[in-house]
Design a protein around this motif. Structure first.
Motif, PDB file in Angstrom:
ATOM      1  N   LEU A   8       7.507  47.088 -28.357  1.00 21.92           N
ATOM      2  CA  LEU A   8       8.172  47.858 -27.305  1.00 21.92           C
ATOM      3  C   LEU A   8       7.265  48.958 -26.767  1.00 21.92           C
ATOM      4  O   LEU A   8       7.251  49.236 -25.568  1.00 21.92           O
ATOM      5  N   SER A   9       6.506  49.569 -27.637  1.00 21.20           N
ATOM      6  CA  SER A   9       5.576  50.601 -27.205  1.00 21.20           C
ATOM      7  C   SER A   9       4.501  50.019 -26.292  1.00 21.20           C
ATOM      8  O   SER A   9       4.148  50.629 -25.273  1.00 21.20           O
ATOM      9  N   ASN A  10       3.999  48.833 -26.640  1.00 21.48           N
ATOM     10  CA  ASN A  10       2.997  48.180 -25.790  1.00 21.48           C
ATOM     11  C   ASN A  10       3.574  47.839 -24.423  1.00 21.48           C
ATOM     12  O   ASN A  10       2.916  48.035 -23.395  1.00 21.48           O
ATOM     13  N   GLN A  11       4.807  47.332 -24.389  1.00 27.15           N
ATOM     14  CA  GLN A  11       5.446  47.010 -23.111  1.00 27.15           C
ATOM     15  C   GLN A  11       5.653  48.276 -22.280  1.00 27.15           C
ATOM     16  O   GLN A  11       5.476  48.253 -21.066  1.00 27.15           O
ATOM     17  N   ARG A  12       6.020  49.357 -22.922  1.00 29.68           N
ATOM     18  CA  ARG A  12       6.213  50.627 -22.212  1.00 29.68           C
ATOM     19  C   ARG A  12       4.899  51.091 -21.590  1.00 29.68           C
ATOM     20  O   ARG A  12       4.860  51.535 -20.442  1.00 29.68           O
ATOM     21  N   GLN A  13       3.814  50.982 -22.337  1.00 24.28           N
ATOM     22  CA  GLN A  13       2.514  51.398 -21.821  1.00 24.28           C
ATOM     23  C   GLN A  13       2.102  50.547 -20.620  1.00 24.28           C
ATOM     24  O   GLN A  13       1.547  51.063 -19.647  1.00 24.28           O
ATOM     25  N   LEU A  14       2.376  49.234 -20.676  1.00 23.31           N
ATOM     26  CA  LEU A  14       2.077  48.371 -19.534  1.00 23.31           C
ATOM     27  C   LEU A  14       2.908  48.772 -18.319  1.00 23.31           C
ATOM     28  O   LEU A  14       2.412  48.801 -17.191  1.00 23.31           O
ATOM     29  N   GLY A  15       4.181  49.076 -18.530  1.00 21.57           N
ATOM     30  CA  GLY A  15       5.039  49.507 -17.437  1.00 21.57           C
ATOM     31  C   GLY A  15       4.566  50.804 -16.818  1.00 21.57           C
ATOM     32  O   GLY A  15       4.573  50.960 -15.588  1.00 21.57           O
ATOM     33  N   ILE A  16       4.126  51.733 -17.639  1.00 21.04           N
ATOM     34  CA  ILE A  16       3.602  53.001 -17.128  1.00 21.04           C
ATOM     35  C   ILE A  16       2.350  52.753 -16.289  1.00 21.04           C
ATOM     36  O   ILE A  16       2.176  53.336 -15.215  1.00 21.04           O
ATOM     37  N   GLY A  17       1.486  51.855 -16.756  1.00 30.42           N
ATOM     38  CA  GLY A  17       0.268  51.540 -15.997  1.00 30.42           C
ATOM     39  C   GLY A  17       0.578  50.921 -14.647  1.00 30.42           C
ATOM     40  O   GLY A  17      -0.035  51.276 -13.637  1.00 30.42           O
ATOM     41  N   VAL A  18       1.536  49.985 -14.598  1.00 30.08           N
ATOM     42  CA  VAL A  18       1.905  49.354 -13.332  1.00 30.08           C
ATOM     43  C   VAL A  18       2.523  50.388 -12.393  1.00 30.08           C
ATOM     44  O   VAL A  18       2.224  50.418 -11.193  1.00 30.08           O
ATOM     45  N   ASN A  19       3.374  51.257 -12.918  1.00 32.96           N
ATOM     46  CA  ASN A  19       3.975  52.291 -12.079  1.00 32.96           C
ATOM     47  C   ASN A  19       2.921  53.246 -11.532  1.00 32.96           C
ATOM     48  O   ASN A  19       3.004  53.659 -10.371  1.00 32.96           O
ATOM     49  N   GLU A  70      -0.123  54.997  -6.693  1.00 37.21           N
ATOM     50  CA  GLU A  70      -1.428  55.257  -6.082  1.00 37.21           C
ATOM     51  C   GLU A  70      -1.646  54.424  -4.826  1.00 37.21           C
ATOM     52  O   GLU A  70      -2.122  54.911  -3.822  1.00 37.21           O
ATOM     53  N   ASP A  71      -1.315  53.129  -4.884  1.00 43.26           N
ATOM     54  CA  ASP A  71      -1.667  52.205  -3.806  1.00 43.26           C
ATOM     55  C   ASP A  71      -0.468  51.623  -3.066  1.00 43.26           C
ATOM     56  O   ASP A  71      -0.647  50.830  -2.154  1.00 43.26           O
ATOM     57  N   ASP A  72       0.755  51.969  -3.449  1.00 39.02           N
ATOM     58  CA  ASP A  72       1.975  51.411  -2.859  1.00 39.02           C
ATOM     59  C   ASP A  72       1.982  49.892  -2.864  1.00 39.02           C
ATOM     60  O   ASP A  72       2.440  49.246  -1.922  1.00 39.02           O
ATOM     61  N   ASP A  73       1.439  49.284  -3.893  1.00 36.01           N
ATOM     62  CA  ASP A  73       1.376  47.835  -3.977  1.00 36.01           C
ATOM     63  C   ASP A  73       1.186  47.441  -5.442  1.00 36.01           C
ATOM     64  O   ASP A  73       0.776  48.249  -6.261  1.00 36.01           O
ATOM     65  N   LEU A  74       1.489  46.191  -5.765  1.00 36.63           N
ATOM     66  CA  LEU A  74       1.213  45.678  -7.103  1.00 36.63           C
ATOM     67  C   LEU A  74      -0.203  45.112  -7.147  1.00 36.63           C
ATOM     68  O   LEU A  74      -0.788  44.813  -6.106  1.00 36.63           O
ATOM     69  N   ASN A  88       7.620  44.432  -5.010  1.00 39.08           N
ATOM     70  CA  ASN A  88       7.540  45.882  -5.128  1.00 39.08           C
ATOM     71  C   ASN A  88       8.818  46.359  -5.790  1.00 39.08           C
ATOM     72  O   ASN A  88       9.871  45.762  -5.614  1.00 39.08           O
ATOM     73  N   ILE A  89       8.755  47.455  -6.529  1.00 36.34           N
ATOM     74  CA  ILE A  89       9.947  47.930  -7.214  1.00 36.34           C
ATOM     75  C   ILE A  89      10.945  48.550  -6.246  1.00 36.34           C
ATOM     76  O   ILE A  89      12.101  48.730  -6.580  1.00 36.34           O
ATOM     77  N   TYR A  90      10.534  48.880  -5.027  1.00 38.87           N
ATOM     78  CA  TYR A  90      11.421  49.570  -4.100  1.00 38.87           C
ATOM     79  C   TYR A  90      12.200  48.601  -3.220  1.00 38.87           C
ATOM     80  O   TYR A  90      13.257  48.928  -2.729  1.00 38.87           O
ATOM     81  N   SER A  91      11.682  47.411  -2.953  1.00 42.29           N
ATOM     82  CA  SER A  91      12.391  46.427  -2.162  1.00 42.29           C
ATOM     83  C   SER A  91      12.099  45.056  -2.746  1.00 42.29           C
ATOM     84  O   SER A  91      11.101  44.864  -3.452  1.00 42.29           O
ATOM     85  N   GLU A  92      12.948  44.103  -2.432  1.00 51.09           N
ATOM     86  CA  GLU A  92      12.784  42.785  -3.041  1.00 51.09           C
ATOM     87  C   GLU A  92      11.509  42.089  -2.575  1.00 51.09           C
ATOM     88  O   GLU A  92      10.737  41.584  -3.362  1.00 51.09           O
ATOM     89  N   PHE A  93      11.280  42.046  -1.267  1.00 55.54           N
ATOM     90  CA  PHE A  93      10.069  41.425  -0.742  1.00 55.54           C
ATOM     91  C   PHE A  93       9.454  42.342   0.314  1.00 55.54           C
ATOM     92  O   PHE A  93      10.156  42.988   1.066  1.00 55.54           O
TER      93      PHE A  93
END
Length: 86
Positions: free
Chosen positions: A42-53, A58-62, A78-83
């Motif tokens: 769970l800690s590893n998944q949290r760290q990955l999520g923080i990195g993606v966020n 920074e770039d408004d994109d994945l 994107n986390i803000y809209s579906e597509f």
């Protein structure tokens, strides 16, 4: 005064008591080990999520896009809209 030594029966009783205590303790130790593994995952998944966020902010994109093949466009999740159509 003569010293009395342990008999074989007394020694076997002590060994049986020690084996019983070990049998009681081992399952709880394996449960604790499994819980530690789950917490690490769970800690590893949290760290990955923080990195993606952080990348998103920074770039408004994945960091990846999926080409659709139709019209040469691509869409990004994107986390803000579906597509978001590109």
């Amino acid at each position: 005064m003569k010293r009395r030594a342990f008999t074989l029966i007394e020694l076997l009783v002590v060994v049986a008591i020690i084996a019983l205590l070990i049998a009681i303790v081992l399952p709880s130790l394996s449960r604790a080990k499994e819980q530690a593994r789950v917490a690490q995952c769970l800690s590893n998944q949290r760290q990955l999520g923080i990195g993606v966020n952080q990348y998103l902010f920074e770039d408004d994109d994945l960091p990846w896009s999926i080409p659709t093949g139709a019209g040469g466009g691509a869409y990004n999740f994107n986390i803000y809209s579906e597509f978001i159509w590109g």
